[in-house]
Scaffold this motif. Structure first.
Motif, PDB file in Angstrom:
ATOM      1  N   SER A  50       9.549 -12.137 -44.699  1.00  0.00           N
ATOM      2  CA  SER A  50       9.965 -11.853 -46.088  1.00  0.00           C
ATOM      3  C   SER A  50      11.265 -11.209 -46.022  1.00  0.00           C
ATOM      4  N   PHE A  51      11.481 -10.157 -45.378  1.00  0.00           N
ATOM      5  CA  PHE A  51      12.991  -9.577 -45.602  1.00  0.00           C
ATOM      6  C   PHE A  51      14.099 -10.975 -45.375  1.00  0.00           C
ATOM      7  N   PHE A  52      13.885 -11.460 -44.338  1.00  0.00           N
ATOM      8  CA  PHE A  52      15.100 -12.710 -44.208  1.00  0.00           C
ATOM      9  C   PHE A  52      14.962 -13.694 -45.505  1.00  0.00           C
ATOM     10  N   LYS A  53      13.804 -13.896 -45.865  1.00  0.00           N
ATOM     11  CA  LYS A  53      13.911 -14.711 -46.980  1.00  0.00           C
ATOM     12  C   LYS A  53      14.680 -14.059 -48.295  1.00  0.00           C
ATOM     13  N   VAL A  54      14.531 -12.727 -48.481  1.00  0.00           N
ATOM     14  CA  VAL A  54      15.067 -12.040 -49.727  1.00  0.00           C
ATOM     15  C   VAL A  54      16.551 -11.808 -49.485  1.00  0.00           C
ATOM     16  N   GLU A  55      16.968 -11.284 -48.444  1.00  0.00           N
ATOM     17  CA  GLU A  55      18.174 -10.535 -48.035  1.00  0.00           C
ATOM     18  C   GLU A  55      19.076 -11.567 -47.622  1.00  0.00           C
ATOM     19  N   ILE A  92      14.861 -12.556 -33.928  1.00  0.00           N
ATOM     20  CA  ILE A  92      15.582 -13.943 -33.414  1.00  0.00           C
ATOM     21  C   ILE A  92      15.017 -14.975 -34.130  1.00  0.00           C
ATOM     22  N   HIS A  93      13.870 -15.171 -34.157  1.00  0.00           N
ATOM     23  CA  HIS A  93      13.237 -16.340 -34.672  1.00  0.00           C
ATOM     24  C   HIS A  93      13.633 -16.433 -36.330  1.00  0.00           C
ATOM     25  N   GLN A  94      13.512 -15.420 -36.914  1.00  0.00           N
ATOM     26  CA  GLN A  94      13.764 -15.349 -38.562  1.00  0.00           C
ATOM     27  C   GLN A  94      15.557 -15.690 -38.578  1.00  0.00           C
ATOM     28  N   SER A  95      16.097 -15.293 -37.767  1.00  0.00           N
ATOM     29  CA  SER A  95      17.703 -15.455 -37.800  1.00  0.00           C
ATOM     30  C   SER A  95      17.805 -17.126 -37.767  1.00  0.00           C
ATOM     31  N   TYR A  96      17.015 -17.644 -36.740  1.00  0.00           N
ATOM     32  CA  TYR A  96      17.240 -19.087 -36.866  1.00  0.00           C
ATOM     33  C   TYR A  96      16.699 -19.887 -38.059  1.00  0.00           C
TER      34      TYR A  96
END
Length: 313
Positions: A50-55, A92-96
């Motif tokens: 959720s953090f990576f999707k929002v930010e 790492i996975h969400q960065s990808y």
């Protein structure tokens, strides 16, 4: 990195993360995003997603980790392997998934074999058995390196890894039960001085040799490598010099102004006999440390004195 790029510093309240945030701000980066562990549990896959999707961060410094000294590693091995694997896997996975332009993963020099040839070159990884007292932590960090390399190979990502030597500086952990040797000794000598104790006890023989790098130097190296390094192999970050634990204790004793004696409890473990990084790759890339050990200890002790009341709680 451009000054306006959104940069996520994971673990910004720790020793390394806080140094990274200071360094980025000092260099003029003005779009830094952070979250406390209360705001974002990095072990929770859904929260991180959720953090990576929002930010939508463009660059990531992965400095978040569960860390500690010999005593903490011995007492909480399951926590050290689970928490660190969960944190790095999620980020790492969400960065990808989120298309992060570049990620820098911070490991630790404990990834090297216990009896590794000295100084330790990057190529010595997995060439022997690990030090048993911190094996779970080391295995997690090795997995992080391999994960970055694997995502680069399979997905064409730009995920680089660095391996710092023993670190110290402001915002270090000074808890005598689970801190590393340098901050623990600063606190021990300070409290012995205040209480007029005749001696300070040091764990082990005092003979193991260690290399120490100020966290501000590490942060400067990380920002430098984020901007200049594009290889798939990890890079050692250190000073290239080491001292014995006894020599370290004597230096801290002098800085603190403690006038008593040193005693050594040889029933306690020494850990790895020597841990000196080969920093020739780093030097070839154009970077070297600038803060000498005594100056760094003086700066750290000054910060400790200013923060002592909050540290004691």
């Amino acid at each position: 990195m451009e000054r306006h790029n959104k940069i996520y510093v994971a673990g910004h309240r720790g020793l390394v993360g806080s140094a990274l945030k200071r360094e980025l701000e000092k260099q003029g980066y003005n779009n830094i995003v952070v979250r406390t562990s209360e705001e974002l549990d990095l072990r929770d896959q859904k929260q991180v997603e959720s953090f990576f999707k929002v930010e939508k961060p463009e660059y990531v410094f992965l400095a978040a980790a569960k860390v500690g000294g010999i005593q903490a590693n011995n007492k909480y091995p399951a926590d050290f392997i689970y928490d660190n694997l969960a944190i790095q896997n999620n980020i790492i996975h969400q960065s990808y998934i989120g298309g992060v332009k570049k990620l820098l993963f911070l490991g630790s020099s404990c990834i090297y074999p216990k009896f590794s040839k000295q100084p330790m070159k990057e190529e010595y990884l997995l060439k022997g058995e690990l030090e048993p007292t911190n094996e779970p932590y080391a295995i997690a960090k090795i997995a992080g390196i391999k994960m970055c390399q694997s995502y680069n190979r399979q997905y064409g990502t730009q995920f680089i890894s660095v391996m710092p030597t023993n670190l110290y500086g402001e915002n270090d952990n000074f808890d005598l039960n689970n801190s590393h040797v340098l901050p623990a000794l600063i606190r021990k000598f300070h409290e012995a001085k205040v209480e007029n104790n005749p001696s300070v006890e040091i764990w082990g023989t005092g003979l193991p040799k260690r290399e120490f790098l100020h966290a501000d130097d590490l942060a400067n190296a990380c920002v430098y490598l984020m901007n200049t390094y594009h290889g798939n192999e990890f890079v050692n970050i250190g000073t290239g010099t080491d001292i014995t634990i006894k020599e370290l204790a004597l230096t801290i004793k002098e800085v603190v102004g403690f006038e008593g004696e040193l005693t050594f409890d040889e029933s306690k473990p020494d850990g790895t006999p020597r841990k000196l990084l080969d920093v020739s790759t780093l030097k070839k890339l154009g970077w070297k440390a600038t803060i000498d050990l005594k100056t760094g200890i003086q700066q750290t002790y000054a910060w400790f004195l200013n923060s002592y009341e909050s540290i004691r709680k």
